[in-house]
Design an enzyme around this catalytic site. Sequence first.
Site, mmCIF file in Angstrom:
data_model
loop_
_atom_site.group_PDB
_atom_site.id
_atom_site.type_symbol
_atom_site.label_atom_id
_atom_site.label_comp_id
_atom_site.label_asym_id
_atom_site.label_seq_id
_atom_site.Cartn_x
_atom_site.Cartn_y
_atom_site.Cartn_z
ATOM 1 N N ASP A 197 0.814 -1.215 0.000
ATOM 2 C CA ASP A 197 0.000 0.000 0.000
ATOM 3 C C ASP A 197 0.854 1.275 0.000
ATOM 4 O O ASP A 197 0.716 2.141 0.874
ATOM 5 C CB ASP A 197 -0.938 0.014 1.223
ATOM 6 N N GLU A 209 -11.178 -0.657 -4.739
ATOM 7 C CA GLU A 209 -10.618 0.107 -3.614
ATOM 8 C C GLU A 209 -9.420 0.911 -4.116
ATOM 9 O O GLU A 209 -9.224 1.065 -5.311
ATOM 10 C CB GLU A 209 -10.184 -0.848 -2.492
HETATM 11 O O1 FUB Z 1 -3.325 -3.715 3.001
HETATM 12 C C1 FUB Z 1 -4.647 -3.950 3.358
HETATM 13 C C2 FUB Z 1 -5.574 -3.645 2.216
HETATM 14 O O2 FUB Z 1 -5.208 -4.418 1.080
HETATM 15 C C3 FUB Z 1 -5.532 -2.229 1.699
HETATM 16 O O3 FUB Z 1 -6.223 -1.320 2.492
HETATM 17 C C4 FUB Z 1 -6.071 -2.399 0.328
HETATM 18 O O4 FUB Z 1 -5.845 -1.316 -0.533
HETATM 19 C C5 FUB Z 1 -5.370 -3.657 -0.109
HETATM 20 O O5 FUB Z 1 -4.103 -3.378 -0.633
#
Ligand code: FUB
Length: 325
Positions: free
Chosen positions: A44, A216
Amino acid sequence: MKISQYLIALSFALGCLTSVKATTLDTTFRADGNPIIRHKYTADPAAMVYKDKVYLYTGHDEAAPGHNGYTMHDWTCFTSTDMVNWTEHPSPLNVKEFKWAKADAWASQVIERNGKFYWYVAVEHGTIPGKAIGVAVSDSPLGPFKDARGSALVTNDMTKAVKHSWDDIDPTVIIDKDGQAYLFWGNGICYYAKLKSNMTELDGEIKTVTLPHYTEAPWVHYRNGWYYLSYAYEFPEKIAYAMSKSINGPWEYKGIINELAGNSNTNHQAIIEFKGQWYFIYHNGALVPDAGSFHRSVCIDYLYYNKDGSIKRVIMTSEGVKPAK
Ligand code: FUB
């Protein structure tokens, strides 16, 4: 073989080639291609350019080998003046800083305003079921960062567009040319809202942006009169983007910019310009021995635009980028 299949195969090949190497905190290391960080698992990525230096903030995957889920307690900070030689700094922020939260140092972003640095994070709320967004503040991009509110900025009971409890994740912030700051976030739906100039309160209603196959990881950036909203598309995740002349839309979907990043169900991008060159920063599952969706690693490749402002597909490489001049 289609180009997309070729890129996926290449990504998987990369995933088998790189092994964890040891280093210590506060040391400077030279990235030996992708992944750029090889002594721990990082995910991330969010990057900020401040005073001729890149600040790279990442999540930190610490799942036990074989554990099928995220174990993430803190965030990391690396700096570079050329995108190749990096210094790792002591972790500036741990989920424990947010007393109202109970776990999960998920995706985040740091932004500067008036000499202060605001770090927006996704965490699991301690008492309001679901994920939540918090904000920490510091006088230095290296921290220490302190909870700026003592409470969450966004909680699951504030957002109703989708029913699941983890829709309030993956915050990204942009300050528009007129000084108005906006927070975008969301899983399953892309939310956005204005922020007050104190950067720690929402200003007005929470709105949504409709984007095809949005999962997301929104990231908003600006270049030459265009706003770009990139995001994780489908699952497993590719990265797609939309463009608009206004941060309030309408957003026009433009297509995929990055294929599946190899051995990781998720992808998560940051896009920055540094010393006249644009960079695409993302994660994959390429670092052995535990490489995979819960042991991810940050990579950097170049990002290029077409003459009409649209973005060319990113070519993921094992070599990574050359030192910026
Ligand atoms: O790292 C946890 C979650 O996985 C993140 O918030 C998302 O974007 C995905 O990468």
